[in-house]
Design an enzyme around this catalytic site. Structure first.
Site, PDB file in Angstrom:
ATOM      1  N   ASP A 181       0.809  -1.228   0.033  1.00  0.00           N
ATOM      2  CA  ASP A 181       0.074  -0.054   0.067  1.00  0.00           C
ATOM      3  C   ASP A 181       0.777   1.170   0.237  1.00  0.00           C
ATOM      4  O   ASP A 181       0.438   2.312  -0.448  1.00  0.00           O
ATOM      5  CB  ASP A 181      -0.695  -0.104   1.144  1.00  0.00           C
ATOM      6  CG  ASP A 181      -1.941  -1.231   1.159  1.00  0.00           C
ATOM      7  OD1 ASP A 181      -2.086  -1.594   0.125  1.00  0.00           O
ATOM      8  OD2 ASP A 181      -2.759  -1.383   2.173  1.00  0.00           O
ATOM      9  N   CYS A 215      -3.644  -0.101 -13.104  1.00  0.00           N
ATOM     10  CA  CYS A 215      -3.711  -0.070 -11.618  1.00  0.00           C
ATOM     11  C   CYS A 215      -4.675   0.969 -11.187  1.00  0.00           C
ATOM     12  O   CYS A 215      -5.991   0.467 -11.863  1.00  0.00           O
ATOM     13  CB  CYS A 215      -2.200   0.728 -10.882  1.00  0.00           C
ATOM     14  SG  CYS A 215      -1.676   2.109 -11.819  1.00  0.00           S
ATOM     15  N   ARG A 221       2.149   2.506 -11.094  1.00  0.00           N
ATOM     16  CA  ARG A 221       2.535   1.060 -10.948  1.00  0.00           C
ATOM     17  C   ARG A 221       2.525   0.636 -12.768  1.00  0.00           C
ATOM     18  O   ARG A 221       3.428  -0.259 -12.976  1.00  0.00           O
ATOM     19  CB  ARG A 221       1.385   0.077  -9.997  1.00  0.00           C
ATOM     20  CG  ARG A 221       1.550   0.705  -8.948  1.00  0.00           C
ATOM     21  CD  ARG A 221       0.681  -0.340  -8.100  1.00  0.00           C
ATOM     22  NE  ARG A 221       0.149   0.232  -6.999  1.00  0.00           N
ATOM     23  CZ  ARG A 221      -0.661  -0.153  -5.892  1.00  0.00           C
ATOM     24  NH1 ARG A 221      -1.010  -1.397  -5.948  1.00  0.00           N
ATOM     25  NH2 ARG A 221      -1.133   0.339  -4.883  1.00  0.00           N
ATOM     26  N   SER A 222       1.394   1.040 -13.460  1.00  0.00           N
ATOM     27  CA  SER A 222       1.463   0.636 -14.567  1.00  0.00           C
ATOM     28  C   SER A 222       2.586   0.882 -15.467  1.00  0.00           C
ATOM     29  O   SER A 222       3.280   0.471 -16.418  1.00  0.00           O
ATOM     30  CB  SER A 222      -0.057   1.026 -15.438  1.00  0.00           C
ATOM     31  OG  SER A 222      -1.115   0.672 -14.602  1.00  0.00           O
ATOM     32  N   GLN A 262       4.976   7.549 -10.951  1.00  0.00           N
ATOM     33  CA  GLN A 262       4.664   8.798 -10.215  1.00  0.00           C
ATOM     34  C   GLN A 262       5.522   9.363  -9.098  1.00  0.00           C
ATOM     35  O   GLN A 262       5.107  10.236  -8.370  1.00  0.00           O
ATOM     36  CB  GLN A 262       3.225   8.271  -9.395  1.00  0.00           C
ATOM     37  CG  GLN A 262       2.041   8.315 -10.539  1.00  0.00           C
ATOM     38  CD  GLN A 262       1.579   9.655 -10.244  1.00  0.00           C
ATOM     39  OE1 GLN A 262       0.786  10.299  -9.708  1.00  0.00           O
ATOM     40  NE2 GLN A 262       1.957  10.293 -11.532  1.00  0.00           N
TER      41      GLN A 262
END
Length: 435
Positions: A181, A215, A221-222, A262
């Site tokens: 997370d 994601c 994450r992608s 990100q």
């Protein structure tokens, strides 16, 4: 290897954040007019994560062809990806329509449905209990054929049927279930093992349509997944593998979808994954067995939905620096509670959500270059919280306390005022009579 030396140098100087900021400033910016149209507002999970007009996927619908998804074409690597947000309840049918129309064989999911107590993505595929789902708005049926559950990922075999033509296709759903997370995986071993599972399935091959990767926002994450895969592919194709420049590859990918990668942590993890994956590309086939061993994929998987820890109860009349709350003005306590909310370790991914519960502001370790949430609220809103049944709210208690405190003084003031006014009137009356 040059990339490994570069990694060590950046690590030593602690300049990941600076390099990441350079990438943000150099990244391309293109119009997103279609995404901003009022009719498409409820099709976007975040206000400021939108597909560029020139690279957006267009649905074959007559009334509205919009979906928050982008086609990324890496020509030298001969690889194409569709990066998209996690489907919303009202866009699940659009998601599978896109998979059908683009002839995709694989779907890569890099988030869990629930994370940190927030809904990151709609449940857009059937679970064991229901076996199938029908999307009436797009006339598609999805059936769960089988699923192979490992400790950190699950592979599902799905059957997608076009109810209009009765045609069916097999879809492979690769679900990475243990991305933390907060932050990034500790080691690239499990991530690389997962990536190579997707590769081995043929889902990334050019004979199929582009693999669909998502994601929550479809950028963090992608972007990490696609960047690592593309860089490893380029290393394999080029005569000089060390010529692959991760930063240049990322800037090229950002021409097709905004915000890919990100955080500085995700950028660093991408370097780690490419450096480790390059060992396999260079001919060390034993590393793949090492990844499998290190990732412990045969262990029992963690629960899918982990409830968030309960928030501590708010203080009502507890001592504060040796004094009780009732002796302080009410607005001071409201401000303190709001500040506590801001200091909570909340995270996530870019912009204010439009169709789901607010997602937190992600730290420098998760999907969050621009995503944000409004924490707390106005003072009036905080004071308007409903009190327990049959018990007056805190402001009402304070008003009663203040009234009882000032009542004797106010009565005395009123009496004194009346007596003074009476004496003045008597004086005026007697003075006028004498004249």
């Amino acid at each position: 290897m040059e990339m490994e030396k570069e990694f060590e140098q950046i690590d030593k100087s602690g300049s990941w954040a600076a390099i990441y900021q350079d990438i943000r400033h150099e990244a391309s910016d293109f119009p997103c007019r279609v995404a901003k149209l009022p009719k498409n507002k409820n099709r976007n999970r975040y206000r400021d994560v939108s597909p560029f007009d020139h690279s957006r996927i267009k649905l074959h619908q007559e009334d509205n062809d919009y979906i928050n998804a982008s086609l990324i074409k890496m020509e030298e690597a001969q690889r194409s990806y569709i990066l998209t947000q996690g489907p919303l309840p009202n866009t699940c049918g659009h998601f599978w329509e896109m998979v059908w129309e683009q002839k995709s064989r694989g779907v890569v999911m890099l988030n869990r449905v629930m994370e940190k107590g927030s809904l990151k993505c709609a449940q857009y595929w059937p679970q064991k209990e229901e076996k199938e789902m029908i999307f009436e708005d797009t006339n598609l049926k999805l059936t769960l054929i089988s699923e192979d559950i490992k400790s950190y990922y699950t592979v599902r075999q799905l059957e997608l049927e076009n109810l209009t033509t009765q045609e069916t296709r097999e879809i492979l759903h690769f679900h990475y279930t243990t991305w933390p997370d907060f932050g990034v995986p500790e080691s690239p071993a499990s991530f690389l093992n997962f990536l190579f599972k997707v590769r081995e399935s043929g889902s990334l091959s050019p004979e199929h349509g582009p693999v669909v990767v998502h994601c929550s926002a479809g950028i963090g994450r992608s972007g990490t997944f696609c960047l690592a895969d593309t860089c490893l592919l380029l290393m394999d194709k080029r005569k000089d593998p060390s010529s692959v420049d991760i930063k240049k590859v990322l800037l090229e990918m950002r021409k097709f979808r905004m915000g890919l990668i990100q955080t500085a942590d995700q950028l660093r993890f991408s370097y780690l994954a490419v450096i480790e994956g390059a060992k396999f590309i260079m001919g060390d086939s034993s590393v793949q067995d090492q990844w499998k061993e290190l990732s412990h994929e045969d262990l029992e998987p963690p629960p899918e939905h982990i409830p968030p820890p309960p928030r501590p109860p708010k203080r009502i009349l507890e001592p504060h620096n040796g004094k009780c709350r009732e002796f302080f003005p009410n607005h001071q306590w409201v401000k303190e509670e709001t500040q506590e909310d801001k200091d909570c370790p909340i995270k996530e991914e870019k912009g204010s959500p439009l169709n789901a519960a607010p997602y937190g502001i992600e730290s420098m370790s998760q999907d969050t270059e621009v995503r944000s949430r409004v924490v707390g609220g106005s003072l009036r809103g905080a004071q308007a919280a409903s009190p327990a049944k049959g018990e007056p709210s805190l402001p009402e208690k304070d008003e009663d306390h203040a009234l009882s405190y000032w009542k004797p003084f106010l009565v005395n003031m009123c009496v004194a005022t009346v007596l003074t006014a009476g004496a003045y009137l008597c004086y005026r009356f007697l003075f006028n009579s004498n004249t």
